[in-house]
Structure formats: C-alpha cells, structure tokens
Design a protein around this motif. Structure first.
Motif, PDB file in Angstrom:
ATOM      1  N   ASP A   3      36.252  31.612 -13.769  1.00 16.48           N
ATOM      2  CA  ASP A   3      36.384  32.053 -15.150  1.00 16.48           C
ATOM      3  C   ASP A   3      36.207  33.565 -15.192  1.00 16.48           C
ATOM      4  N   TRP A   4      36.113  34.121 -16.387  1.00 22.62           N
ATOM      5  CA  TRP A   4      36.074  35.576 -16.555  1.00 22.62           C
ATOM      6  C   TRP A   4      34.675  36.106 -16.839  1.00 22.62           C
ATOM      7  N   HIS A   5      33.654  35.268 -16.753  1.00 24.62           N
ATOM      8  CA  HIS A   5      32.322  35.663 -17.207  1.00 24.62           C
ATOM      9  C   HIS A   5      31.720  36.819 -16.412  1.00 24.62           C
ATOM     10  N   LEU A   6      32.154  37.030 -15.185  1.00 20.80           N
ATOM     11  CA  LEU A   6      31.560  38.076 -14.357  1.00 20.80           C
ATOM     12  C   LEU A   6      32.319  39.402 -14.403  1.00 20.80           C
ATOM     13  N   LEU A   7      33.345  39.505 -15.242  1.00 17.96           N
ATOM     14  CA  LEU A   7      34.021  40.799 -15.412  1.00 17.96           C
ATOM     15  C   LEU A   7      33.015  41.821 -15.918  1.00 17.96           C
ATOM     16  N   SER A   8      33.062  43.030 -15.377  1.00 17.36           N
ATOM     17  CA  SER A   8      32.037  44.012 -15.743  1.00 17.36           C
ATOM     18  C   SER A   8      32.591  45.318 -16.280  1.00 17.36           C
ATOM     19  N   ASN A   9      33.890  45.607 -16.100  1.00 15.61           N
ATOM     20  CA  ASN A   9      34.420  46.878 -16.589  1.00 15.61           C
ATOM     21  C   ASN A   9      35.905  46.726 -16.871  1.00 15.61           C
ATOM     22  N   GLU A  10      36.480  47.762 -17.476  1.00 13.76           N
ATOM     23  CA  GLU A  10      37.863  47.675 -17.944  1.00 13.76           C
ATOM     24  C   GLU A  10      38.889  47.761 -16.820  1.00 13.76           C
ATOM     25  N   ALA A  11      38.459  48.059 -15.625  1.00 16.00           N
ATOM     26  CA  ALA A  11      39.385  48.087 -14.490  1.00 16.00           C
ATOM     27  C   ALA A  11      39.608  46.691 -13.904  1.00 16.00           C
ATOM     28  N   GLU A  12      38.884  45.709 -14.422  1.00 11.75           N
ATOM     29  CA  GLU A  12      39.003  44.340 -13.938  1.00 11.75           C
ATOM     30  C   GLU A  12      39.674  43.465 -14.995  1.00 11.75           C
ATOM     31  N   ALA A  13      40.280  42.393 -14.549  1.00  8.50           N
ATOM     32  CA  ALA A  13      40.883  41.425 -15.471  1.00  8.50           C
ATOM     33  C   ALA A  13      40.885  40.055 -14.813  1.00  8.50           C
ATOM     34  N   PHE A  14      40.911  39.038 -15.638  1.00  8.29           N
ATOM     35  CA  PHE A  14      41.053  37.659 -15.152  1.00  8.29           C
ATOM     36  C   PHE A  14      42.338  37.113 -15.748  1.00  8.29           C
ATOM     37  N   TYR A  15      43.192  36.543 -14.900  1.00  5.54           N
ATOM     38  CA  TYR A  15      44.430  35.951 -15.393  1.00  5.54           C
ATOM     39  C   TYR A  15      44.387  34.444 -15.209  1.00  5.54           C
TER      40      TYR A  15
END
Length: 489
Positions: A410-422
């Motif tokens: 899932d996307w819960h561990l995204l931490s900054n705007e340079a990351e994304a989950f598709y």
C-alpha cells in the motif's frame, strides 16, 4: 466483531487494542482493494476479495479467484455479486472464518441481490440497507433532508419541467438567473450534472432532464471539498477536508468528473474548515435519525467569491477519498475513520468522546498532505493492453524520471513528494476504452496548482504512467468491458 457484550471499550487505546487482537474476519469485496487498502494495518481480521489482482498474487491479504470466465459486467454491483457467488471466493471465506464466527462483508456497491446472497450464505453485510441507501442517494432527498435541519445548499429549486420555457419560468421566479447547473436525482455527478446557459444547451440534454424531478442550481464559482464521516451511536465522527480533483482532461473524459482528492494544510482556512466539518456533522446527526449507521461522504462546495460553505451532495457509502482518510495524521494518532464504522457494527459496547475526537482531528488535518488521482483512458479508442505498469513504489530518479523501485502492499510508507504508489487496475490482456480506470496514483505531492489546473509535476506523473502502457487498437468487435469504479458514486 465477536467480543462479549459485557465488555465496554472506554477509550481509543482500548479500541486500538481490540482491533489488533480480535480475529473476527471482515472482508472488503470489490473490483479492487483501493478504497480501504491499508486498513489491515490496524484491523487484524481485515482482508480483501477483488476481481482485479493488482499484485499478481503477492499481497498476503488480497484474494482474487483464478478462474474468471468472460462476463459482461454492467456495474460495480454486478462485480460484487459475482464475487460473492463464486465458488473459489466462498471456499476462501470459509477457510478464513474461525468456527463459531460469522464472516462480515463490506463493499462500496451493493443492491438487493447482494443482500439476498449474503442472507443465503449467512454472511453479515455490515452496511445500512440497500433500500435506505438508495433513498438517501437521491440528490433530491438529500437536499430536502438538509433543508429540514438548516444545512445550506447552493440556491436551488427542486422541480419537474417539460421544456426550456418551463425551466425559464421556474428559475426566474426563484431568482437563479440563467447560468444554471442541473442535476438528476441519481447518478455519478460527473455524468449527470449539466451546465446550461441557453436553450440550445438545454435541448441537447432534454431527454435526460425533462419529465423527471431535477435539482436546478444557480451556478457559483466553487471549490469542491470532500469530507467523510461515520455515524455512530455516540454521534458523528468527521474526517479531514479534501479538495476534489475534477474534470481535468488529462485524467478524465467527463466534464466535472471526479478524478481524485488532495489534502494539504491550506485546503481551507480555519474558519471554512470548521464550517465544513460542522455542516457534515449536522447532516450526519440528521441521517442518524433516518436510521443510517456507519460511513458516508459529503461533497461540500466552498463559494470562492463569498466564502460561504454549501452542501453539494451526499454519497451514503465508502468513497474514493477513503484512500487518503485512512493515512492521515489523525488516523495514526487514533484509528482510521473506517474503524469507527467497524466498531458500530461490532456488536460490542463502546464509549467515545465525539467532540474531543472531532476537535483533535480538525487540528491534525491542517498538518498533513496526501493526494491521489485516478488515471482514466481519455480517448475514444478501444485498445487491448499488451503491457502495463506494475503495482508498487515509484520514485523520481537522479534525472527526474519516474522509475519503479519495488513492489509494495500500500502507500502508507510514502514519505515525500518524490515518491508515489501506483495501483494498477487493468493489466496486459485487458481492454481499455473511453472512461476506463487504468489505475490510481497516490503521492504526497501537491497535484493541483493555484490557477486551478494540474501542476507540472502532476502532468508529468500522468504522462509517465501512460507511457508505461502498450496497447493495440481493436478494429471492430466488442471488448470485455468490466467496470472498476473507485469513487463510489
């Protein structure tokens, strides 16, 4: 969810402990796991049954039947009913349900047939009845209920007209002017909302809006705000305020069509945020008097000229905004908003301070940032997909290129705007057509610019994901059209 009724949960800590230790199974059934993905981080017995397996079998909490023969689904309800009736799904639910417990079912879309299937299989559908949801789903009924408790709507009339002349007489009498928004009682707001300023525009939609009850509103300059909430026996718990990403041609072919949500510190000023939350809470308490229990979403309209806050429409169900609601600072400080829905249907006594929770979440909502957008196929072509991007984590590399790094749940561990989950929906071998949901991208980056359009970064992300699809146009013949709606409208 299976605990003795003699035990009362008295605070958030006890509620968290209850969900982390209780083994009663709860299955989210849907085309994809998108809406409530990640809730299993808090709720031990929570898992997903989906038609589309976005992880190709790699997600330990997602089950998708292996045998999926050709079926012409016409709605999300059709998909869910097929899943519940499927022999592989029934066997999976039986395996996952401890002896003596009754499996609980949650979904976005269901109908009377769903209720009959659950009754026959002895599944507990932990949602308000279809009949109640259907009645409240009407934009006409919602407006009438809101009016009864002083929840303001954009200046409007509820009427039935036979032609343009009759419409003109009605709006002139109400002082609405000629720049109008017309909505039918039911349907996705992006597809059943019409903008009319003259007779020619009315004539083009006459078949849809004449001879039926419609809501006719004065057109205002507005910012749409999505707010989710849960009606419990203790009162209405309200989630964060999010903007709605709507109508961008890069994402959707439908004018005004929903395409995602954003939450960021300045989504509303403090006064407008408080007004929106109080509007939703007041409406929720009134819906509770109608017998409604559990999760719902409200589209609130902020008049950008006057600052007034209005009711837009009610969606009596889980919505696409839930994907953000469940990863907010408030969710991690306490429990996700949907946990209060599960608690209401758990068959256990509990006590919560709704005023205190709402006040704390209102403060925390001003310190968090999340966004997501649904990427649709926007052209009129019908194509067979040959290759599609994988579900998982993507990052901008040293050259600024969006690159897949690894699979993730899932996307819960995204931490900054340079990351994304598709989250991929349609895979190689599927078809895409105008309006088909290709997938959903979640990020902590801001996606809409102050001028109202998408940011340069958002446009790049869309182009990058689209560039990872390879497809062959279909010449004649009918593709396999299986809807995968995310919004819940």
């Amino acid at each position: 969810m299976g605990r003795s009724g003699s035990t009362k949960l008295k605070n958030i800590s006890e509620i968290r402990h209850y969900f982390r230790t209780n083994e009663s199974p709860v299955f989210f059934v849907g085309a994809t796991a998108f809406n409530l993905l990640g809730l299993d981080r808090w709720v031990r017995g929570f898992s997903y049954i989906t038609y589309y397996d976005s992880w190709d079998g790699a997600h330990p909490r997602v089950f998708s039947p292996s045998d999926k023969p050709y079926v012409e689904f016409e709605s999300g309800e059709d998909i869910n009913n097929w899943l519940l009736s499927n022999h592989e799904v029934r066997a999976h639910i039986e395996r996952q349900t401890p002896p003596g417990l009754r499996p609980k079912i949650v979904m976005v879309f269901f109908d009377e047939r769903t209720e009959r299937i659950c009754e026959e299989l002895d599944y507990e559908l932990i949602l308000p009845s279809h009949a109640l949801r259907e009645r409240l789903d009407s934009k006409i009924v919602t407006t009438q209920i809101a009016d009864s408790v002083g929840v303001p709507s954009v200046p409007n009339i509820l009427t039935t007209v036979a032609d343009w002349d009759e419409l003109v007489r009605a709006v002139d009498a109400a002082g609405l002017g000629r720049d109008l928004v017309i909505q039918t009682a039911y349907g996705d707001s992006g597809k059943t909302t019409y903008f009319v300023t003259k007779e020619e525009e009315f004539d083009a939609i006459a078949d849809e809006v004449t001879g039926v009850e419609i809501k006719v509103m004065k057109r205002i300059n507005n910012r749409p705000i999505a707010v989710e909430a849960v009606i419990t026996r203790q009162g209405t718990v309200v989630g964060p305020c999010m903007t709605e990403i709507t109508g961008h041609a890069e994402l959707t072919p439908y004018r005004g069509g929903w395409a995602g949500n954003e939450m960021f510190p300045t989504v509303l000023d403090d006064g407008s945020r408080h007004a929106a939350i109080q509007l939703v809470r007041k409406l929720g308490d009134r819906l509770g008097a109608e017998g409604y229990r559990g999760f719902f979403e409200v589209d609130v309209l902020l008049d950008t000229d006057t600052g007034d806050v209005y009711l837009g429409e009610l969606n009596p169900r889980v919505s696409g905004a839930s994907a953000i609601t469940n990863v907010t600072a408030g969710a991690y400080a306490d429990v996700p908003l949907f946990a209060f829905h599960l608690l209401e249907y758990a068959g256990i006594d509990f006590e919560i301070d709704v005023d205190e929770i709402n006040a704390r979440w209102e403060d925390l909502a001003s310190e968090d940032e999340w966004s997501h957008m649904v990427i649709k196929h926007t052209s009129s072509t019908v194509e067979r997909i040959n290759a599609a991007p994988r579900t998982g984590r993507y990052v901008l590399d040293h050259s600024g290129r969006l690159t897949y790094t690894h699979g993730d749940l899932d996307w819960h561990l995204l931490s900054n705007e340079a990351e994304a989950f598709y989250l991929r929906i349609y895979d190689a071998g599927d078809y895409r057509w105008k309006g088909a949901d290709l997938g959903i991208l979640v990020t902590k980056a801001h996606l809409e610019a102050d001028h109202g359009g998408l940011t340069i970064h958002a446009k790049y992300l869309i182009d990058a994901i689209r560039g990872m699809y390879y497809a062959t146009p279909v010449e004649g013949g009918e593709p396999e059209l299986k809807p995968a709606p995310a919004k819940g409208k």
